[in-house]
Design a protein around this motif. Structure first.
Motif, PDB file in Angstrom:
ATOM      1  N   LEU A 190     -10.357  -5.368  23.353  1.00 10.53           N
ATOM      2  CA  LEU A 190     -11.497  -6.025  22.714  1.00 10.53           C
ATOM      3  C   LEU A 190     -12.134  -5.130  21.669  1.00 10.53           C
ATOM      4  N   PHE A 191     -12.074  -3.822  21.870  1.00 11.11           N
ATOM      5  CA  PHE A 191     -12.734  -2.858  21.000  1.00 11.11           C
ATOM      6  C   PHE A 191     -11.782  -2.182  20.012  1.00 11.11           C
ATOM      7  N   THR A 192     -10.570  -2.691  19.907  1.00 11.56           N
ATOM      8  CA  THR A 192      -9.554  -2.107  19.037  1.00 11.56           C
ATOM      9  C   THR A 192      -9.182  -3.093  17.937  1.00 11.56           C
ATOM     10  N   PHE A 193      -9.157  -2.609  16.698  1.00 19.62           N
ATOM     11  CA  PHE A 193      -8.744  -3.424  15.552  1.00 19.62           C
ATOM     12  C   PHE A 193      -7.599  -2.710  14.860  1.00 19.62           C
ATOM     13  N   THR A 194      -6.455  -3.373  14.756  1.00 14.69           N
ATOM     14  CA  THR A 194      -5.269  -2.743  14.158  1.00 14.69           C
ATOM     15  C   THR A 194      -4.959  -3.288  12.765  1.00 14.69           C
ATOM     16  N   GLY A 195      -5.820  -4.140  12.240  1.00 10.61           N
ATOM     17  CA  GLY A 195      -5.567  -4.785  10.949  1.00 10.61           C
ATOM     18  C   GLY A 195      -5.520  -3.861   9.753  1.00 10.61           C
ATOM     19  N   MET A 196      -6.033  -2.637   9.880  1.00 10.76           N
ATOM     20  CA  MET A 196      -6.001  -1.691   8.754  1.00 10.76           C
ATOM     21  C   MET A 196      -4.698  -0.902   8.694  1.00 10.76           C
ATOM     22  N   ARG A 197      -3.846  -1.066   9.679  1.00 11.00           N
ATOM     23  CA  ARG A 197      -2.577  -0.330   9.689  1.00 11.00           C
ATOM     24  C   ARG A 197      -1.713  -0.655   8.474  1.00 11.00           C
ATOM     25  N   VAL A 198      -1.887  -1.839   7.914  1.00 10.37           N
ATOM     26  CA  VAL A 198      -1.079  -2.219   6.749  1.00 10.37           C
ATOM     27  C   VAL A 198      -1.353  -1.306   5.559  1.00 10.37           C
ATOM     28  N   LEU A 199      -2.449  -0.567   5.580  1.00 12.16           N
ATOM     29  CA  LEU A 199      -2.805   0.323   4.469  1.00 12.16           C
ATOM     30  C   LEU A 199      -2.088   1.666   4.520  1.00 12.16           C
ATOM     31  N   VAL A 200      -1.588   2.027   5.687  1.00 17.07           N
ATOM     32  CA  VAL A 200      -0.936   3.325   5.835  1.00 17.07           C
ATOM     33  C   VAL A 200       0.333   3.350   4.992  1.00 17.07           C
ATOM     34  N   ARG A 201       0.361   4.247   4.041  1.00 20.44           N
ATOM     35  CA  ARG A 201       1.488   4.436   3.113  1.00 20.44           C
ATOM     36  C   ARG A 201       1.834   3.171   2.310  1.00 20.44           C
ATOM     37  N   ALA A 202       0.878   2.292   2.125  1.00 17.42           N
ATOM     38  CA  ALA A 202       1.121   1.073   1.336  1.00 17.42           C
ATOM     39  C   ALA A 202       0.793   1.335  -0.133  1.00 17.42           C
ATOM     40  N   PRO A 203       1.511   0.701  -1.039  1.00 19.17           N
ATOM     41  CA  PRO A 203       1.188   0.869  -2.462  1.00 19.17           C
ATOM     42  C   PRO A 203      -0.115   0.128  -2.807  1.00 19.17           C
ATOM     43  N   ILE A 204      -0.775   0.591  -3.870  1.00 17.26           N
ATOM     44  CA  ILE A 204      -1.984  -0.080  -4.353  1.00 17.26           C
ATOM     45  C   ILE A 204      -1.555  -1.426  -4.940  1.00 17.26           C
ATOM     46  N   PRO A 205      -2.255  -2.504  -4.596  1.00 17.30           N
ATOM     47  CA  PRO A 205      -1.881  -3.825  -5.124  1.00 17.30           C
ATOM     48  C   PRO A 205      -2.208  -3.936  -6.618  1.00 17.30           C
ATOM     49  N   PRO A 206      -1.646  -4.932  -7.306  1.00 12.69           N
ATOM     50  CA  PRO A 206      -1.872  -5.081  -8.748  1.00 12.69           C
ATOM     51  C   PRO A 206      -3.276  -5.588  -9.095  1.00 12.69           C
ATOM     52  N   ALA A 207      -3.997  -6.179  -8.147  1.00  9.47           N
ATOM     53  CA  ALA A 207      -5.335  -6.710  -8.405  1.00  9.47           C
ATOM     54  C   ALA A 207      -6.296  -6.203  -7.335  1.00  9.47           C
ATOM     55  N   PHE A 208      -7.588  -6.278  -7.627  1.00  8.83           N
ATOM     56  CA  PHE A 208      -8.607  -5.860  -6.657  1.00  8.83           C
ATOM     57  C   PHE A 208      -8.398  -6.619  -5.360  1.00  8.83           C
ATOM     58  N   GLU A 209      -8.504  -5.912  -4.249  1.00  6.64           N
ATOM     59  CA  GLU A 209      -8.269  -6.531  -2.940  1.00  6.64           C
ATOM     60  C   GLU A 209      -9.217  -5.943  -1.912  1.00  6.64           C
ATOM     61  N   VAL A 210      -9.647  -6.771  -0.983  1.00  8.54           N
ATOM     62  CA  VAL A 210     -10.510  -6.331   0.106  1.00  8.54           C
ATOM     63  C   VAL A 210      -9.809  -6.639   1.420  1.00  8.54           C
ATOM     64  N   LEU A 211      -9.759  -5.658   2.286  1.00 12.53           N
ATOM     65  CA  LEU A 211      -9.273  -5.849   3.643  1.00 12.53           C
ATOM     66  C   LEU A 211     -10.460  -5.531   4.537  1.00 12.53           C
TER      67      LEU A 211
END
Length: 169
Positions: free
Chosen positions: A47-68
């Motif tokens: 309940l206290f764990t969020f793994t949704g930011m894992r996609v940012l690890v070693r990911a390239p910067i996207p071509p447009a502004f993005e919010v996660l």
């Protein structure tokens, strides 16, 4: 009593209760350690764990502004905690357009690159700053603010935390 006196007394009582309502407005304090969402049957550390930011690890910067983001919608463990979190990805020349957070301040931490940031206060004064990697900037609650990556060829990553804290007076 005269009719004018009764009317004046009524108006005064309504005004006092109106002011009292304004003073007590705000998010309620929770009465327990945390709030369990109605669809959760078993409470554990998930309940206290969020793994949704894992996609940012070693990911390239996207071509447009993005919010996660990690707000109540994405992370039910935040329910009642008065906080949310976001990662903002700013390719060169992109803007997070002017916006507000009426119920919270925003604290921005710049992980890499540089950003122009700013806000407008209630007296229409513009405050701007160019922040660099490792800098933090706070946008006061309810004020219009923005972030802009004007560096050509530079990609920037920032993290943003919004605290929605009721201040008792």
């Amino acid at each position: 009593m005269t009719m004018a006196f009764k009317h004046g007394t009524f108006v005064l009582i309504v005004a006092i209760f109106s002011i009292a309502q304004m003073v007590t407005a705000g998010d309620p304090n929770i009465l327990s350690d945390f709030v369990v969402p109605s669809n959760v049957t078993q409470v554990d550390a998930n309940l206290f764990t969020f793994t949704g930011m894992r996609v940012l690890v070693r990911a390239p910067i996207p071509p447009a502004f993005e919010v996660l983001k990690a707000s109540l919608a994405e992370f039910p463990g935040l329910n009642g905690q008065s906080v949310s979190y976001a990662v903002l990805l700013f390719p060169s020349g992109t803007l997070n357009p002017p916006h507000t957070h009426p119920r919270s301040a925003e604290l921005l931490y710049l992980l890499s690159g540089s950003l122009e940031v700013g806000f407008v206060d209630t007296e229409k004064k513009l405050y701007t700053q160019k922040i660099e990697s490792g800098d933090m900037f706070v946008f006061p609650k309810g004020l219009v603010h923005y972030q802009y990556n004007g560096d050509s060829g530079a990609e920037n990553v920032s993290r943003s935390k919004e605290d929605k804290v009721k201040k008792d007076k």
